[in-house]
Write a protein that holds these residues in place. Structure first.
Motif, PDB file in Angstrom:
ATOM      1  N   SER A 167       0.840  -1.189   0.000  1.00 57.91           N
ATOM      2  CA  SER A 167       0.000   0.000   0.000  1.00 57.91           C
ATOM      3  C   SER A 167       0.883   1.249   0.000  1.00 57.91           C
ATOM      4  O   SER A 167       1.724   1.402  -0.865  1.00 57.91           O
ATOM      5  N   ARG A 168       0.714   2.129   0.982  1.00 61.30           N
ATOM      6  CA  ARG A 168       1.496   3.359   1.035  1.00 61.30           C
ATOM      7  C   ARG A 168       2.793   3.192   1.828  1.00 61.30           C
ATOM      8  O   ARG A 168       3.495   4.177   2.081  1.00 61.30           O
ATOM      9  N   PHE A 169       3.105   1.996   2.220  1.00 57.36           N
ATOM     10  CA  PHE A 169       4.315   1.749   2.986  1.00 57.36           C
ATOM     11  C   PHE A 169       5.382   1.112   2.092  1.00 57.36           C
ATOM     12  O   PHE A 169       5.100   0.215   1.304  1.00 57.36           O
ATOM     13  N   THR A 170       6.594   1.603   2.202  1.00 58.47           N
ATOM     14  CA  THR A 170       7.732   0.968   1.563  1.00 58.47           C
ATOM     15  C   THR A 170       8.706   0.544   2.652  1.00 58.47           C
ATOM     16  O   THR A 170       8.833   1.223   3.682  1.00 58.47           O
ATOM     17  N   PHE A 171       9.384  -0.543   2.424  1.00 53.74           N
ATOM     18  CA  PHE A 171      10.308  -1.041   3.432  1.00 53.74           C
ATOM     19  C   PHE A 171      11.547  -1.611   2.757  1.00 53.74           C
ATOM     20  O   PHE A 171      11.538  -1.998   1.589  1.00 53.74           O
ATOM     21  N   THR A 172      12.631  -1.638   3.507  1.00 53.25           N
ATOM     22  CA  THR A 172      13.871  -2.252   3.050  1.00 53.25           C
ATOM     23  C   THR A 172      14.477  -3.048   4.194  1.00 53.25           C
ATOM     24  O   THR A 172      14.298  -2.713   5.372  1.00 53.25           O
ATOM     25  N   THR A 173      15.179  -4.081   3.844  1.00 53.44           N
ATOM     26  CA  THR A 173      15.958  -4.843   4.813  1.00 53.44           C
ATOM     27  C   THR A 173      17.247  -5.251   4.135  1.00 53.44           C
ATOM     28  O   THR A 173      17.249  -5.640   2.960  1.00 53.44           O
ATOM     29  N   ALA A 174      18.353  -5.127   4.831  1.00 56.96           N
ATOM     30  CA  ALA A 174      19.653  -5.385   4.218  1.00 56.96           C
ATOM     31  C   ALA A 174      20.631  -5.859   5.272  1.00 56.96           C
ATOM     32  O   ALA A 174      20.466  -5.619   6.476  1.00 56.96           O
ATOM     33  N   ILE A 175      21.648  -6.543   4.805  1.00 55.88           N
ATOM     34  CA  ILE A 175      22.739  -6.945   5.694  1.00 55.88           C
ATOM     35  C   ILE A 175      24.033  -6.926   4.893  1.00 55.88           C
ATOM     36  O   ILE A 175      24.062  -7.290   3.714  1.00 55.88           O
ATOM     37  N   ARG A 176      25.085  -6.440   5.527  1.00 49.81           N
ATOM     38  CA  ARG A 176      26.410  -6.398   4.933  1.00 49.81           C
ATOM     39  C   ARG A 176      27.386  -7.090   5.877  1.00 49.81           C
ATOM     40  O   ARG A 176      27.318  -6.884   7.100  1.00 49.81           O
ATOM     41  N   SER A 177      28.249  -7.903   5.343  1.00 44.71           N
ATOM     42  CA  SER A 177      29.288  -8.559   6.143  1.00 44.71           C
ATOM     43  C   SER A 177      30.649  -8.115   5.637  1.00 44.71           C
ATOM     44  O   SER A 177      30.871  -8.027   4.426  1.00 44.71           O
ATOM     45  N   GLU A 178      31.540  -7.801   6.555  1.00 45.34           N
ATOM     46  CA  GLU A 178      32.897  -7.405   6.217  1.00 45.34           C
ATOM     47  C   GLU A 178      33.881  -8.212   7.068  1.00 45.34           C
ATOM     48  O   GLU A 178      33.803  -8.209   8.299  1.00 45.34           O
ATOM     49  N   TRP A 179      34.785  -8.892   6.394  1.00 41.41           N
ATOM     50  CA  TRP A 179      35.816  -9.686   7.058  1.00 41.41           C
ATOM     51  C   TRP A 179      37.151  -9.002   6.785  1.00 41.41           C
ATOM     52  O   TRP A 179      37.591  -8.912   5.654  1.00 41.41           O
ATOM     53  N   ASP A 180      37.793  -8.506   7.843  1.00 39.25           N
ATOM     54  CA  ASP A 180      39.027  -7.740   7.711  1.00 39.25           C
ATOM     55  C   ASP A 180      40.183  -8.497   8.362  1.00 39.25           C
ATOM     56  O   ASP A 180      40.107  -8.907   9.520  1.00 39.25           O
TER      57      ASP A 180
END
Length: 778
Positions: A479-492
């Motif tokens: 409807s009028r809602f937008t959503f996002t979900t994300a994940i980032r992994s960093e191995w240093d």
């Protein structure tokens, strides 16, 4: 091996969870009407994806409109025209009107906006939709596009900090990434050569997405127009400054498009007397009952020569493939001198010391990069490869003259060579009302150098650092809602070796950086959003380098190899309506880096770094623009409350006077093709970690005028007209030291800039950097 499995598991987790729905092509038609019954007025109809990035747009002038679109790829449609409040139709509303793939939405009527905003703050999210805490400013077809340089434009963008020396930043942010047409840049040098007439939009993202390194806390994105016809473009600019010293900068830009290939060359050369400033410092450091006290008065001068070359070739192979090669070369020579007078009390003995310090520095780098983009229907793949090699040579001589006639010399010779390589891939796929973004990056740093820290001692150092990153980002709408979900992994993985250490220093960190946001868009242009993001700031090479750097007869700077990275959890609420943008946020920073002062066994003062366990912050940001025929202005106001504690000392509490930073920009259209600009900045006393920066600000005035149909531009003015700006004036107190610094720098200067451009048109620069985070750390 276990960490590799974790990385790839995270990488495919969101991919497998994304749905696939067949495309739905639909024709949308209707009639357009304005509240004031205006006729023959241009209006645009733009379809946005679920992350608020533009999918497709059209411009109309007739009352009736009709267009065909893939409904599966969009989230909502915006009807807008300059001087009127926009109207939004959500995807589900259009589907409810559709019969046999035809949606007749009837009459679309826009209400008059009493304030004609030529700067349109849209409050939309970043291109890939991870964060809703940001806003955009429209440049194309506004008064901003008529200025001569990118600096003239960016200084007028709300929320942007623009120092008298033209350093660009974002209010309240310390690590800012600049992006041009979705491509990351190492510096603003490629933005500075843009023609404002070709800039469409500038976005300010306060919470960067998962596709960017987790060390950035803000992203400034610039989008430009592409050219589909042949052109040539030549721009010549010279700027002359008068302050305590004289500075001169010349720049030449040439760009041409022939068929499918674009050739570009930018040459910039500056020769100047650099700077001249005066420092006054009081320093007291103690251990139990023993103490060292010094008063220092110093005069610093510097001269520089700088050459920057940027040739580039862009090849539009076909409608699916684009290829670009960019090469940067920079060579900078500098010399700085310091004359310092000391009054020193050490263990009840008083000494007066006069010192002379001379520093010669040469730095050069080579930076080739390759970029390829493939687009086909709903799929996009970007692949980047970049290499960066730099040499940095410093020789510092210091002469200390004591009151009894004794003379002592200190020599430091630094020779540093480092290389950075990186490769990145980003894939985007548009589904029904979903969007998937996934990618990864591999980068490496190799640094080798020798450090002659005295006539008898030389230290060899080497640093090897590799980072592996993967991310996924899924966005959608209901409807009028937008959503996002994300994940980032960093191995240093880091390995530091020094001849002054018997064992190497190693680190092995795997960090996960989740983020999520939800945004509500009402039918009356009101948007509300809530987002969460986790980020990191890793120590720079200088902060972990344990070699001593001579400051004065009493003091040295020493890095801390055991310094930890700073992790931040940020929760942000934002709201935008018309020309008003507001956000509030709560941040918790863990292991914050701060500079501390100690006494070593030789009774010398050592400046080094330590971690503050935790700092809590509450932030508020207000951005507003006001524009009419004669006055165009914008205001940015940031307020911050902090809770800072270290070693049983309380530096700041939430109920203390808040830290306030405000900036305002006003343009007066006093005559045709010219006007007056006033730019002001102010901030009160506020803590940066455990250092209290004293209140300061400045007001600058500028006059601009264009000739020959905007081909010749003349700018003149005075920066920091009342000489109020003192950015290096501060106090610091910790458990065993007190330091007070006051700097009188040459921030006030007169300038005159003459710029001449000719040619048919200018296209966008698309050079990219994927090593900007690595160079920042070095």
């Amino acid at each position: 091996m276990k960490k590799h499995k974790i990385l790839f598991f995270i990488f495919f987790l969101n991919i497998l969870s994304s749905p696939f729905v067949h495309a739905q092509i639909i024709n949308i038609s209707g009639n357009f009407q304005f509240e004031d019954d205006a006729s023959e007025v241009l209006y645009d109809i733009i379809a946005f994806r679920c992350d608020s990035s533009i999918y497709e747009g059209n411009i109309f002038v007739e009352n009736e409109f009709s267009f065909t679109i893939n409904l599966d790829s969009i989230s909502y449609i915006r009807f807008s025209s300059l001087g009127y409040d926009p109207l939004y139709y959500m995807k589900d509303e259009i589907m409810s009107l559709a019969v046999n793939n035809i949606a007749k939405i009837g009459m679309v009527r826009l209400k008059t906006n009493l304030i004609l905003d030529e700067i349109i703050i849209e409050g939309r999210k970043k291109t890939l939709g991870l964060s809703s805490t940001g806003y955009s400013v429209n440049i194309k077809d506004t008064y901003l596009s008529k200025y001569g340089t990118f600096e003239d434009v960016i200084m007028r963008i709300p929320g942007i900090l623009f120092s008298p020396r033209k350093e660009i930043g974002v209010i309240g942010k310390s690590n800012v990434l600049f992006v041009l047409n979705g491509r990351r840049l190492n510096s603003t040098s490629e933005l500075e050569i843009l023609n404002p007439q070709n800039i469409k939009t500038i976005y300010i993202d306060h919470e960067p997405g998962s596709e960017y390194e987790a060390s950035y806390d803000a992203v400034v994105r610039v989008e430009t127009d592409d050219s589909f016809q042949d052109y040539y473009y030549i721009d010549l600019k010279n700027e002359f400054e008068v302050s305590r010293v004289l500075n001169d900068n010349f720049r030449s830009i040439t760009e041409s498009k022939r068929g499918k290939i674009i050739y570009g060359l930018s040459v910039e050369y500056s020769t100047d007397d650099g700077y001249k400033q005066y420092d006054t410092e009081y320093k007291k450091v103690w251990v139990n009952t023993d103490s060292i006290i010094s008063n220092r008065n110093a005069t610093l001068k510097g001269k520089f020569h700088n050459l920057l070359l940027i040739p580039s070739i862009k090849w539009d192979i076909n409608k699916f493939h684009k290829f670009e090669v960019v090469y940067k070369y920079n060579n900078k020579d500098g010399n700085s001198d310091a004359t310092q007078n000391f009054s020193l009390i050490r263990l009840d003995d008083k000494e007066d010391i006069e010192t002379y310090k001379d520093l010669d520095e040469n730095r050069s780098y080579h930076n080739p990069s390759l970029y390829h983009i493939w687009k086909q229907k709903s799929n996009t793949l970007n692949v980047s490869v970049e290499y960066y090699a730099s040499k940095n040579k410093k020789i510092q001589d210091a002469k200390e003259i004591y009151k009894d006639g004794k003379i002592q010399y200190e020599l430091q010779d630094f020779d540093d060579k480092y290389q950075i390589w990186a490769s990145a891939a980003d894939y985007t796929r548009d589904f029904d009302n979903w969007k998937l973004k996934a990618g990864g990056k591999i980068s490496g740093i190799k640094d080798e150098g020798y450090y002659l820290i005295s006539k008898e001692s030389m230290v060899n150092n080497s640093l090897n650092d590799k980072t592996y990153a993967l991310y996924t980002d899924v966005s959608g709408n209901i409807s009028r809602f937008t959503f996002t979900t994300a994940i980032r992994s960093e191995w240093d993985l880091m390995n530091y070796q020094s001849s002054s250490y018997q064992e190497s220093i190693k680190s092995d960190y795997l960090n996960l950086f989740p983020s999520a946001s939800i945004k509500y868009i009402s039918n009356n242009a009101l948007s509300l959003s809530l987002s969460y993001r986790k980020s990191i700031i890793r120590p720079s090479y200088n902060q972990i380098n344990p070699n001593k750097t001579y400051i004065d007869p009493l003091s040295y700077m020493v890095g801390n190899p055991l310094l930890k990275s700073t992790l931040t959890d940020a929760l942000t609420f934002s709201m935008e309506y018309s020309s008003l943008y507001f956000s509030s946020g709560y941040n918790v920073d863990h292991n914050v880096r701060a500079q501390i002062t100690e006494i070593n066994p030789d009774n010398k003062i050592i400046h080094t770094y330590a971690n503050i366990p935790q700092i809590k912050k509450i932030n508020f940001l207000l951005v507003h623009s006001f524009n009419n025929k004669w006055i165009k202005s914008n205001l940015s106001l940031r307020t911050q409350l902090q809770d800072i504690r270290l070693k049983n000392r309380v530096y700041s509490k939430f109920n203390d006077i808040p830290a306030i930073t405000g900036r305002v920009n006003v343009d007066f259209a006093l005559w045709k093709n010219g006007g007056l600009n006033i730019y002001g900045l102010y901030y009160n006393d506020q803590f940066y970690n455990i250092t209290e920066r004293k209140s300061s600000g400045y007001i600058s005035f500028g006059i601009n005028h264009s000739f020959l149909c905007n081909k010749l531009n003349l700018n003149t003015g005075i920066a920091d007209a009342f000489k109020l700006y003192k950015p290096n004036t501060w106090e610091q107190v910790d458990s065993n030291s007190y330091i007070k610094m006051n700097t009188d720098a040459g921030t006030r200067y007169f300038y005159i800039t003459l710029q001449y451009r000719f040619g048919k048109m200018k296209s966008s620069q698309n050079s990219q950097s994927i090593t900007s985070d690595e160079k920042r750390r070095l």
